[in-house]
Design an enzyme around this catalytic site. Structure first.
Site, PDB file in Angstrom:
ATOM      1  NE  ARG A 129      -2.560   0.988   3.650  1.00 19.86           N
ATOM      2  CZ  ARG A 129      -3.475   0.792   4.593  1.00 19.86           C
ATOM      3  NH1 ARG A 129      -4.755   0.729   4.286  1.00 19.86           N
ATOM      4  NH2 ARG A 129      -3.105   0.633   5.846  1.00 19.86           N
ATOM      5  NE  ARG A 162      -1.561   3.738   7.432  1.00 22.81           N
ATOM      6  CZ  ARG A 162      -2.779   3.299   7.754  1.00 22.81           C
ATOM      7  NH1 ARG A 162      -3.812   3.528   6.960  1.00 22.81           N
ATOM      8  NH2 ARG A 162      -2.974   2.614   8.866  1.00 22.81           N
ATOM      9  NE  ARG A 173      -2.127  -1.285  11.046  1.00 21.06           N
ATOM     10  CZ  ARG A 173      -2.093  -0.965   9.750  1.00 21.06           C
ATOM     11  NH1 ARG A 173      -0.975  -1.111   9.058  1.00 21.06           N
ATOM     12  NH2 ARG A 173      -3.158  -0.501   9.164  1.00 21.06           N
TER      13      ARG A 173
END
Ligand code: AMP
Length: 220
Positions: A129, A162, A173
């Protein structure tokens, strides 16, 4: 189509991508707690600095902080026409706080849309991403790259990875999701507002599935 919905699902399931589009199309507020925290972090506020420290470990920011952020947005005029909650609630305590907030403003949730994606696919997506620093649009450098490398198709802004999309933090996560957030499936399943969509497939396929899910009868 009434849109007062929660998008629920693990990180990388596509909630943000779909929420942005649907909010634009339906003219409702897109309320994304992760985006709010990243904005606060970029602005360097005390809340932002503390949130960034926690986010970088893959853990959740404390419920009272998040509920405070959300409360302002739920009471704002742009949420009166409808809203998509993206990344909130993430704990049972947050879901209970949301119920109280909704009772205060006199609304019910129409739907909780659960994005179902296998863990191996989440790992692949999150590590590939990249996000636009200006408008927040996400891209996947493996499956849905931008037209020009490193640049946002929508606004031309620079893309970045990120800090919490590194492989180690992504694993943490996903664990945090399994322990703290997945119990919301039973919570909302008992309230008959939950609909499941497969989050696999193209952005367009998932978009259609969400439209169908939002058109379904409440009890299904
Ligand atoms: P997201 O952009 O939704 O993946 O969120 C990124 C990070 O922000 C999460 O890993 C948490 O550290 C924090 N965060 C976002 N939303 C919440 C929430 N509802 N409750 C607690 N922490 C959150």
């Amino acid at each position: 189509m009434r849109v007062r919905v929660v998008f629920l699902g693990p990180p990388g399931a596509g909630k943000g991508t779909q929420a942005r589009e649907l909010a634009r199309e339906a003219g409702v507020a897109h309320i994304a707690t992760g985006d709010m925290l990243r904005e606060a972090a970029a602005a360097g506020t005390p809340l932002g600095r503390e949130a960034k420290r926690i986010m970088d470990t893959g853990a959740l920011v404390p419920d009272d902080v998040i509920v405070g952020l959300i409360a302002e947005h739920m009471r704002a005029p742009d949420a009166a026409a409808g809203f998509i909650l993206d990344g909130f609630p993430r704990t049972i305590a947050q879901a209970q706080a949301l119920e109280r907030l909704l009772a205060d403003v006199g609304h019910d949730l129409d739907r909780v849309v659960f994005f179902d994606v296998p863990e191996a696919e989440l790992l692949r997506r999150l590590t590939a991403r990249r996000v636009c620093r200006v408008c927040g649009t996400p891209f996947n450098v493996a499956s849905a790259p931008p037209r020009q490398a490193g640049r946002c198709d929508r606004c031309g802004g620079a893309l970045y990875q990120r800090d919490d999309d590194s492989e180690a933090t992504v694993k943490r996560r996903l664990d945090v999701y399994a322990v703290q957030t997945a119990p919301l499936l039973a919570y909302y399943g008992n309230r008959a507002v939950l609909v499941r969509v497969s989050g696999e497939g193209s952005i367009e396929t998932v978009r259609r599935a969400i439209h169908e899910a939002l058109g379904q009868e409440q009890a299904r």
